[in-house]
Design a protein around this motif. Structure first.
Motif, PDB file in Angstrom:
ATOM      1  N   LYS A  88      19.609  11.176  68.470  1.00 34.57           N
ATOM      2  CA  LYS A  88      18.784   9.644  68.733  1.00 34.57           C
ATOM      3  C   LYS A  88      17.718   9.452  68.525  1.00 34.57           C
ATOM      4  CE  LYS A  88      21.370   6.554  71.314  1.00 34.57           C
ATOM      5  NZ  LYS A  88      22.344   5.802  72.279  1.00 34.57           N
ATOM      6  N   LYS A  98      18.518  12.204  57.260  1.00 31.72           N
ATOM      7  CA  LYS A  98      19.239  12.800  57.010  1.00 31.72           C
ATOM      8  C   LYS A  98      19.448  14.353  57.735  1.00 31.72           C
ATOM      9  CE  LYS A  98      20.422  10.527  53.699  1.00 31.72           C
ATOM     10  NZ  LYS A  98      20.823   8.976  53.874  1.00 31.72           N
ATOM     11  N   LYS A 120      28.053  12.502  66.902  1.00 28.22           N
ATOM     12  CA  LYS A 120      27.987  11.131  67.111  1.00 28.22           C
ATOM     13  C   LYS A 120      27.658  11.086  68.151  1.00 28.22           C
ATOM     14  CE  LYS A 120      32.404  12.364  64.574  1.00 28.22           C
ATOM     15  NZ  LYS A 120      31.257  10.984  62.988  1.00 28.22           N
ATOM     16  N   GLY A 123      24.917   8.586  66.264  1.00 30.20           N
ATOM     17  CA  GLY A 123      25.766   7.653  65.847  1.00 30.20           C
ATOM     18  C   GLY A 123      25.651   8.330  64.450  1.00 30.20           C
ATOM     19  N   ILE A 124      25.329   9.331  64.351  1.00 26.52           N
ATOM     20  CA  ILE A 124      25.214   9.960  62.767  1.00 26.52           C
ATOM     21  C   ILE A 124      27.053  10.064  62.474  1.00 26.52           C
ATOM     22  CG2 ILE A 124      24.729  12.006  61.300  1.00 26.52           C
ATOM     23  CD1 ILE A 124      22.532  12.413  63.567  1.00 26.52           C
ATOM     24  N   PRO A 125      26.803   9.273  60.875  1.00 27.72           N
ATOM     25  CA  PRO A 125      28.540   8.971  61.132  1.00 27.72           C
ATOM     26  C   PRO A 125      29.205   9.867  60.252  1.00 27.72           C
ATOM     27  CG  PRO A 125      26.672   7.658  59.089  1.00 27.72           C
ATOM     28  CD  PRO A 125      26.531   8.133  60.347  1.00 27.72           C
ATOM     29  N   ASN A 126      28.416  10.982  59.279  1.00 32.34           N
ATOM     30  CA  ASN A 126      29.084  12.005  59.144  1.00 32.34           C
ATOM     31  C   ASN A 126      27.121  13.283  59.100  1.00 32.34           C
ATOM     32  OD1 ASN A 126      26.907  11.291  56.995  1.00 32.34           O
ATOM     33  ND2 ASN A 126      28.893  11.126  55.552  1.00 32.34           N
TER      34      ASN A 126
END
Length: 140
Positions: A88, A98, A120, A123-126
């Protein structure tokens, strides 16, 4: 009939073209070895995948998961409970960062889930993962 005497000239080697070729080869080796990314000291045995794709040129920060339940962010060891906060903080400092996962195929699934929860939380979507390309000569 008069014959001309043979001249005792030595054959010439054109050194300019040889130096040009040598400099091009040297430049090629310097450029190709300079841009290689060093792998960390962590030995990871990647799982095979038929549909794996090559890695993009923009190199991500890599989360390594070993067989012996150790987690590394790039080359630094990280405790699983601190990984989410560290990710984070990294994303807050640079939103374009990335993150990717490189886990051993023998890594415990529990650790993989902890890493995914931390991702997650950050806040990393994938989370892209690394796989080794399958050897197509041994397929039946």
């Amino acid at each position: 009939m008069e014959f001309r005497p043979r001249s005792n000239r030595r054959p010439l080697i054109n050194l300019v073209s040889l130096i040009d070729i040598l400099s091009i080869v040297l430049l090629f080796f310097v450029v190709t070895t300079t841009f290689q990314r060093e792998e960390p000291a962590v030995k990871i045995d990647l799982p095979k995948s038929v549909r794996s794709k090559p890695v993009r040129s923009d190199l991500p920060k890599i989360i390594f998961v070993t067989e012996d339940k150790k987690i590394f962010l790039d080359n630094k060891p990280v405790e699983p409970e601190h990984l989410g906060e560290l990710l984070k903080k990294t994303i807050t400092e640079n939103p374009d960062t990335k993150i990717a996962l490189k886990a051993s195929k023998n890594a415990p699934f529990e650790i993989i889930i902890q890493v995914m929860d931390a991702v997650k939380f950050a806040g990393i979507p994938n989370l892209p993962t690394f796989t080794a390309e399958e050897d197509k000569t041994n397929r039946n």
